[in-house]
Design an enzyme around this catalytic site. Sequence first.
Site, PDB file in Angstrom:
ATOM      1  N   ASP A  56      39.121  58.197  42.416  1.00 27.23           N
ATOM      2  CA  ASP A  56      39.026  57.405  43.644  1.00 27.23           C
ATOM      3  C   ASP A  56      38.360  56.058  43.368  1.00 27.23           C
ATOM      4  O   ASP A  56      38.248  55.218  44.269  1.00 27.23           O
ATOM      5  CB  ASP A  56      38.312  58.165  44.759  1.00 27.23           C
ATOM      6  N   SER A  57      37.988  55.825  42.114  1.00 26.84           N
ATOM      7  CA  SER A  57      37.567  54.493  41.688  1.00 26.84           C
ATOM      8  C   SER A  57      38.663  53.463  41.950  1.00 26.84           C
ATOM      9  O   SER A  57      38.396  52.252  41.978  1.00 26.84           O
ATOM     10  CB  SER A  57      37.206  54.494  40.204  1.00 26.84           C
ATOM     11  N   ASP A  95      41.137  63.119  41.833  1.00 23.44           N
ATOM     12  CA  ASP A  95      39.949  63.156  42.690  1.00 23.44           C
ATOM     13  C   ASP A  95      40.296  63.605  44.113  1.00 23.44           C
ATOM     14  O   ASP A  95      41.350  63.237  44.656  1.00 23.44           O
ATOM     15  CB  ASP A  95      39.326  61.765  42.786  1.00 23.44           C
ATOM     16  N   LYS A 123      38.935  67.026  40.977  1.00 19.85           N
ATOM     17  CA  LYS A 123      37.535  66.681  40.727  1.00 19.85           C
ATOM     18  C   LYS A 123      36.824  66.474  42.054  1.00 19.85           C
ATOM     19  O   LYS A 123      37.352  65.809  42.952  1.00 19.85           O
ATOM     20  CB  LYS A 123      37.410  65.422  39.872  1.00 19.85           C
ATOM     21  N   GLU A 125      32.703  65.808  43.815  1.00 17.91           N
ATOM     22  CA  GLU A 125      31.382  65.290  43.498  1.00 17.91           C
ATOM     23  C   GLU A 125      30.295  66.050  44.254  1.00 17.91           C
ATOM     24  O   GLU A 125      30.411  66.264  45.467  1.00 17.91           O
ATOM     25  CB  GLU A 125      31.284  63.808  43.897  1.00 17.91           C
ATOM     26  N   GLU A 192      27.794  61.547  35.120  1.00 19.69           N
ATOM     27  CA  GLU A 192      27.854  60.089  35.211  1.00 19.69           C
ATOM     28  C   GLU A 192      26.450  59.509  35.347  1.00 19.69           C
ATOM     29  O   GLU A 192      25.672  59.931  36.208  1.00 19.69           O
ATOM     30  CB  GLU A 192      28.707  59.641  36.405  1.00 19.69           C
TER      31      GLU A 192
END
Length: 274
Positions: A56-57, A95, A123, A125, A192
């Site tokens: 999602d970057s 993501d 993925k 978070e 990260e």
Amino acid sequence: MVYASQPETGLSKKITIQSLRKLKSQGEKFVSVSLYDAPMAAMAERCGVEVVLVGDSLGMTVLGYDSTIPVTMEQMIYHIEAVARGNRKSLIIGDLPFMTYATPEQAMVNATRVMQAGAHMVKIEGGRWLAPVVTMLSERGIPVCAHIGLTPQSVYKFGGFRVQGRTPESAAILLEDALILERAGADIVLFECVPADLARKATASLEVPTIGIGAGRDTDAQVLVINDILGLTEQPPKFSKNFLAETGTIKGALLRYTADVKTGIFPGDEHIFT
């Protein structure tokens, strides 16, 4: 248009979770790149990149947002489908964007969409609070990459993009989070922006592979955003490196990045948080 891969110069066979576990057990590094389109996905396969992350970057690197928070499921699906059309052999991680996995049931619905779009793993978070979500997905056959440390979807909670786990207490919490998520069924743990020593301890403690970004050189793999590899980021983060400046071509940059990760040259001391 189909972007055909070139197996003679790239991956010789399809990468799976078991492939990555075998590399970890043999002490061999593997390589990951975060990218968003079919031509670059095809290039990554030709350059031997084992794991492609459709992150999602893309909200910041492609769409011009200030954070990843505005990214929608529809935008993620669009880019995952494009990457899957371009790359047939790398393991593709997609993501789940902000607030699409707040409950196990919600995560199940959205992870299904990501997998049907062409991802091989999702993925998400967060720390130990994610354990029920990871278990729900894992038990139903959806592989999970757990992302801990600096989690960009929580940037406003953190007060900015700050290194996490710098005190003994916070480092111990993150290490315990990683172990809890592994027990819940996570197949990969991504760290990260954490101190190198923490990532080293976690990698030694976990049976599943670890991926690092700004987490030192002792994780089982490294990941960088393609924009950073190609020098497209106006203010690049400390942990990144412009490989295009050294090689002059996109293919050369990806090949150099891949080689430097596998040989332990990258990350160097200047890219590591202590």
